[in-house]
Design a protein around this motif. Structure first.
Motif, PDB file in Angstrom:
ATOM      1  N   ILE A 117       0.797  -1.096   0.017  1.00  0.00           N
ATOM      2  CA  ILE A 117      -0.016   0.076   0.051  1.00  0.00           C
ATOM      3  C   ILE A 117       0.878   1.295  -0.056  1.00  0.00           C
ATOM      4  O   ILE A 117       0.622   2.476  -0.586  1.00  0.00           O
ATOM      5  N   GLY A 118       1.898   1.192   0.852  1.00  0.00           N
ATOM      6  CA  GLY A 118       3.010   2.398   0.382  1.00  0.00           C
ATOM      7  C   GLY A 118       3.486   2.490  -0.558  1.00  0.00           C
ATOM      8  O   GLY A 118       3.679   3.788  -1.255  1.00  0.00           O
ATOM      9  N   LEU A 142       0.645   4.382  -2.526  1.00  0.00           N
ATOM     10  CA  LEU A 142       0.828   5.810  -2.191  1.00  0.00           C
ATOM     11  C   LEU A 142       1.801   6.446  -2.557  1.00  0.00           C
ATOM     12  O   LEU A 142       1.787   7.666  -3.484  1.00  0.00           O
ATOM     13  N   TRP A 165       1.123   7.125  -6.372  1.00  0.00           N
ATOM     14  CA  TRP A 165       0.252   8.198  -6.632  1.00  0.00           C
ATOM     15  C   TRP A 165       0.814   9.695  -6.126  1.00  0.00           C
ATOM     16  O   TRP A 165       0.759  10.506  -7.039  1.00  0.00           O
ATOM     17  N   LEU A 166       1.497   9.813  -5.173  1.00  0.00           N
ATOM     18  CA  LEU A 166       2.155  10.928  -4.819  1.00  0.00           C
ATOM     19  C   LEU A 166       3.455  11.332  -5.284  1.00  0.00           C
ATOM     20  O   LEU A 166       3.676  12.534  -5.551  1.00  0.00           O
ATOM     21  N   SER A 223       8.798   3.739  -3.135  1.00  0.00           N
ATOM     22  CA  SER A 223       7.863   2.964  -2.728  1.00  0.00           C
ATOM     23  C   SER A 223       8.168   3.032  -1.264  1.00  0.00           C
ATOM     24  O   SER A 223       7.541   2.921  -0.405  1.00  0.00           O
ATOM     25  N   GLY A 233       6.822   6.151   0.052  1.00  0.00           N
ATOM     26  CA  GLY A 233       5.316   5.880   0.360  1.00  0.00           C
ATOM     27  C   GLY A 233       4.899   5.087   1.546  1.00  0.00           C
ATOM     28  O   GLY A 233       4.112   5.354   2.272  1.00  0.00           O
ATOM     29  N   LEU A 249       2.890   6.392   4.712  1.00  0.00           N
ATOM     30  CA  LEU A 249       1.845   5.639   5.074  1.00  0.00           C
ATOM     31  C   LEU A 249       1.775   5.253   6.708  1.00  0.00           C
ATOM     32  O   LEU A 249       0.668   5.553   7.457  1.00  0.00           O
TER      33      LEU A 249
END
Length: 89
Positions: free
Chosen positions: A38-39, A42, A45-46, A69, A72, A76
């Motif tokens: 998930i990180g 994220l 995306w960011l 990664s 991210g 998170l």
């Protein structure tokens, strides 16, 4: 085969992120994998548009994608700590 590599690298990134954020004692192997994957989403995306690179979720296994990664995953964990404790560590 890519799925297994994705889980292993996600787990390693989640573990390193939890060591950086000092939450390693609170989460096990499964949560390290979840945080890593998930990180990476994220981070993709960011951060990926800012640095012009991909993430591990996009089958880009370069140093820059691993760092994006990892960042991210750290972001998170900071967000989770913010909601859990009221302030990031």
């Amino acid at each position: 085969m890519n799925f297994i590599i994705w889980i292993v690298v996600g787990g390693l990134l989640g573990w390193v992120a939890s060591m950086i954020m000092r939450t390693d004692a609170q989460q096990g192997m499964f949560l390290n994998v979840v945080v890593g994957i998930i990180g990476a989403l994220l981070g993709g995306w960011l951060l990926a548009p800012l640095f012009g690179t991909g993430t591990i979720n996009q089958n880009d296994f370069s140093i820059s994608s691993l760092l994006v990664s990892l960042l991210g995953a750290v972001i998170l964990l900071a967000i989770v700590n913010l909601f859990r404790r009221g302030s990031p560590r």
